[in-house]
Design a protein around this motif. Sequence first.
Motif, mmCIF file in Angstrom:
data_model
loop_
_atom_site.group_PDB
_atom_site.id
_atom_site.type_symbol
_atom_site.label_atom_id
_atom_site.label_comp_id
_atom_site.label_asym_id
_atom_site.label_seq_id
_atom_site.Cartn_x
_atom_site.Cartn_y
_atom_site.Cartn_z
ATOM 1 N N THR A 253 0.765 -1.243 0.142
ATOM 2 C CA THR A 253 -0.033 0.180 0.009
ATOM 3 C C THR A 253 1.295 1.177 0.073
ATOM 4 O O THR A 253 0.655 2.159 -0.616
ATOM 5 N N GLY A 254 2.075 0.821 0.889
ATOM 6 C CA GLY A 254 3.137 2.341 0.837
ATOM 7 C C GLY A 254 3.043 2.897 -0.657
ATOM 8 O O GLY A 254 3.891 3.958 -1.566
ATOM 9 N N ALA A 255 3.835 1.015 -1.374
ATOM 10 C CA ALA A 255 4.070 1.995 -2.756
ATOM 11 C C ALA A 255 2.900 2.118 -3.827
ATOM 12 O O ALA A 255 2.621 3.056 -4.591
ATOM 13 N N ALA A 256 1.819 1.733 -3.721
ATOM 14 C CA ALA A 256 0.146 2.532 -4.239
ATOM 15 C C ALA A 256 1.024 4.257 -3.685
ATOM 16 O O ALA A 256 0.119 4.877 -4.805
ATOM 17 N N VAL A 257 0.322 3.994 -2.949
ATOM 18 C CA VAL A 257 0.943 5.199 -2.201
ATOM 19 C C VAL A 257 1.735 6.832 -2.892
ATOM 20 O O VAL A 257 1.281 8.093 -3.590
ATOM 21 N N ARG A 258 3.245 5.546 -3.670
ATOM 22 C CA ARG A 258 4.118 6.442 -4.154
ATOM 23 C C ARG A 258 3.886 6.527 -5.502
ATOM 24 O O ARG A 258 3.504 7.358 -6.725
ATOM 25 N N LEU A 259 3.291 5.560 -5.942
ATOM 26 C CA LEU A 259 2.884 5.288 -7.702
ATOM 27 C C LEU A 259 2.240 5.813 -7.974
ATOM 28 O O LEU A 259 1.754 6.236 -8.798
ATOM 29 N N THR A 260 0.725 6.197 -7.422
ATOM 30 C CA THR A 260 -0.557 7.053 -7.487
ATOM 31 C C THR A 260 -0.474 8.781 -7.678
ATOM 32 O O THR A 260 -0.991 9.228 -7.780
ATOM 33 N N GLY A 261 1.262 9.252 -6.690
ATOM 34 C CA GLY A 261 1.615 10.171 -6.486
ATOM 35 C C GLY A 261 1.131 10.854 -5.334
ATOM 36 O O GLY A 261 0.242 11.993 -5.783
ATOM 37 N N SER A 262 0.984 10.102 -4.656
ATOM 38 C CA SER A 262 -0.612 10.508 -3.506
ATOM 39 C C SER A 262 0.925 10.847 -2.345
ATOM 40 O O SER A 262 -0.099 10.879 -0.775
ATOM 41 N N GLY A 263 1.614 11.017 -2.032
ATOM 42 C CA GLY A 263 2.663 10.882 -0.756
ATOM 43 C C GLY A 263 2.318 11.777 -0.085
ATOM 44 O O GLY A 263 2.698 12.088 1.133
ATOM 45 N N LEU A 264 1.929 13.275 -0.955
ATOM 46 C CA LEU A 264 1.742 14.470 0.098
ATOM 47 C C LEU A 264 0.226 14.441 -0.184
ATOM 48 O O LEU A 264 -0.306 15.504 -0.428
ATOM 49 N N GLY A 265 -0.486 13.251 -0.141
ATOM 50 C CA GLY A 265 -2.482 13.748 0.020
ATOM 51 C C GLY A 265 -2.788 13.808 0.993
ATOM 52 O O GLY A 265 -3.707 15.150 0.722
ATOM 53 N N CYS A 266 -2.084 13.638 1.919
ATOM 54 C CA CYS A 266 -2.242 14.425 3.749
ATOM 55 C C CYS A 266 -1.424 15.644 3.647
ATOM 56 O O CYS A 266 0.643 14.624 3.812
ATOM 57 N N PRO A 267 -1.274 16.190 3.199
ATOM 58 C CA PRO A 267 -0.277 17.392 2.961
ATOM 59 C C PRO A 267 1.301 17.693 4.817
ATOM 60 O O PRO A 267 1.712 18.148 4.659
ATOM 61 N N THR A 268 0.432 16.870 5.661
ATOM 62 C CA THR A 268 1.021 17.175 7.381
ATOM 63 C C THR A 268 0.725 16.119 8.374
ATOM 64 O O THR A 268 -0.095 14.786 7.931
ATOM 65 N N VAL B 134 3.861 1.490 -13.904
ATOM 66 C CA VAL B 134 3.072 1.681 -12.170
ATOM 67 C C VAL B 134 3.246 0.261 -11.939
ATOM 68 O O VAL B 134 2.792 -0.148 -10.538
ATOM 69 N N LEU B 135 1.998 -0.444 -12.329
ATOM 70 C CA LEU B 135 1.675 -1.637 -11.819
ATOM 71 C C LEU B 135 2.445 -2.750 -11.219
ATOM 72 O O LEU B 135 3.037 -3.784 -10.721
ATOM 73 N N LEU B 136 3.548 -3.081 -12.570
ATOM 74 C CA LEU B 136 5.281 -3.666 -11.847
ATOM 75 C C LEU B 136 5.866 -3.171 -11.594
ATOM 76 O O LEU B 136 6.379 -3.939 -10.956
ATOM 77 N N VAL B 137 6.013 -1.730 -11.486
ATOM 78 C CA VAL B 137 6.743 -1.392 -9.810
ATOM 79 C C VAL B 137 5.864 -1.789 -8.536
ATOM 80 O O VAL B 137 6.200 -2.151 -7.822
ATOM 81 N N GLY B 138 4.835 -1.789 -8.543
ATOM 82 C CA GLY B 138 4.037 -2.218 -7.561
ATOM 83 C C GLY B 138 4.256 -4.017 -7.408
ATOM 84 O O GLY B 138 4.627 -4.027 -6.743
ATOM 85 N N ALA B 139 4.544 -4.520 -8.462
ATOM 86 C CA ALA B 139 4.729 -5.825 -8.803
ATOM 87 C C ALA B 139 6.081 -6.390 -7.812
ATOM 88 O O ALA B 139 5.987 -7.243 -7.321
ATOM 89 N N HIS B 140 6.611 -5.301 -8.760
ATOM 90 C CA HIS B 140 8.199 -5.818 -7.945
ATOM 91 C C HIS B 140 8.531 -5.267 -6.724
ATOM 92 O O HIS B 140 9.187 -6.166 -5.862
ATOM 93 N N MET B 141 7.525 -4.469 -6.465
ATOM 94 C CA MET B 141 8.318 -4.574 -4.474
ATOM 95 C C MET B 141 6.897 -5.396 -3.345
ATOM 96 O O MET B 141 7.778 -5.909 -2.550
ATOM 97 N N LEU B 142 6.338 -6.150 -3.987
ATOM 98 C CA LEU B 142 5.836 -7.224 -3.586
ATOM 99 C C LEU B 142 6.910 -8.286 -4.121
ATOM 100 O O LEU B 142 6.959 -9.275 -2.451
ATOM 101 N N GLY B 143 7.540 -8.470 -5.188
ATOM 102 C CA GLY B 143 8.115 -9.484 -5.186
ATOM 103 C C GLY B 143 8.946 -9.510 -3.978
ATOM 104 O O GLY B 143 10.478 -10.489 -3.647
ATOM 105 N N ALA B 144 10.265 -7.929 -3.779
ATOM 106 C CA ALA B 144 10.648 -7.796 -2.900
ATOM 107 C C ALA B 144 10.633 -8.090 -1.474
ATOM 108 O O ALA B 144 11.702 -9.036 -0.776
ATOM 109 N N CYS B 145 9.718 -7.890 -1.167
ATOM 110 C CA CYS B 145 9.546 -8.468 0.402
ATOM 111 C C CYS B 145 9.574 -10.589 -0.313
ATOM 112 O O CYS B 145 9.486 -11.156 1.550
ATOM 113 N N LEU B 146 8.330 -10.914 -0.463
ATOM 114 C CA LEU B 146 8.636 -12.458 -0.938
ATOM 115 C C LEU B 146 9.968 -12.422 -1.178
ATOM 116 O O LEU B 146 10.106 -13.866 -0.986
#
Length: 315
Positions: A24-39, A261-273
């Motif tokens: 989900t952290g990867a989803a935040v970054r990949l959707t450009g939502s890192g500052l969706g909550c700005p504080t 973005v979908l492949l990058v997200g899969a790669h993040m999951l793959g790193a955990c595995l």
Amino acid sequence: MSFRAPLRPLALASLVANIALVVTGAAVRLTGSGLGCPTWPRCTDASYTTTAAMGVHGAIEFGNRLLSIALALIALACFLAALWQRPRRRSLVLLSLVIGLGIPGQGVIGGITVLTDLNPWVVGLHFLLSMALIALAYALWRRTGEGDGPARPLVAAPLRTLARLTAVVSAAVIVVGVVVTGSGPHAGDEHARRNGLDPEMISQAHADLVFLLLGLTVALWFALRAVGAPQAAVRAAAVLVAVELAQGLIGFVQYFTHLPVLLVGAHMLGACLVWVGTLAVLWSLRERPPALAAPESAASAATPAEPVSPVPAAH
């Protein structure tokens, strides 16, 4: 008295939730939502929750924060279950406590990433702490299924050394992968800066480490088969080879297709595995039987049974 609190399923839930937090952290970054909550710790200056004005980015970022709260609750449940177990095992209590303390630490670092406008080095530290928590959660899960006696190796020392070297290289692959991410385009916000390193050069170093990791893992698998190691160890090494091959394929495809973005997200999951698979190999090379019961004291062992008074003969 013996009482088994439901610690093992809770430990597995903690492991799965920590992996989910990475995804989900990867989803935040990949959707450009890192500052969706700005504080932080609030989502906005006036609200702890997202608002309609924050749009979808606020909802995605706030959802990730809610998962962190769920993770903390699971960690608390693990700690209480470890305390309630009878007999109580100190190792499980300590492991669950460290995991529980790591969750607020993870939240603080996440807050710093927001307050520093997604500094790539802080974002990387946030990810690496998640990998450490995954390792601890995996250890807790495995320890709940074994005894509390001293660990006993199942293979010779050279094979254990090869496995540890493989684990070190696996960790190095993850760390360099974080640096690659910090140099790439997916910053979590269109205005967030990158680490300034050459993406092509860092990606090549990452790929070289991946090849080294794969070679070491294949060598470990062949060596375990050659010496007749336990099937669980051979199987764990084979699974790790398969996961590494899949992760490497995703990595190469995402690089040559400009990081969709979908492949990058899969790669993040793959790193955990890959990380979990590495830990599984290490744990498969030893066993921990139940601790031996404390021997009776010498005094009590040496005390003879009281003699039975003879029955007087009838006259």
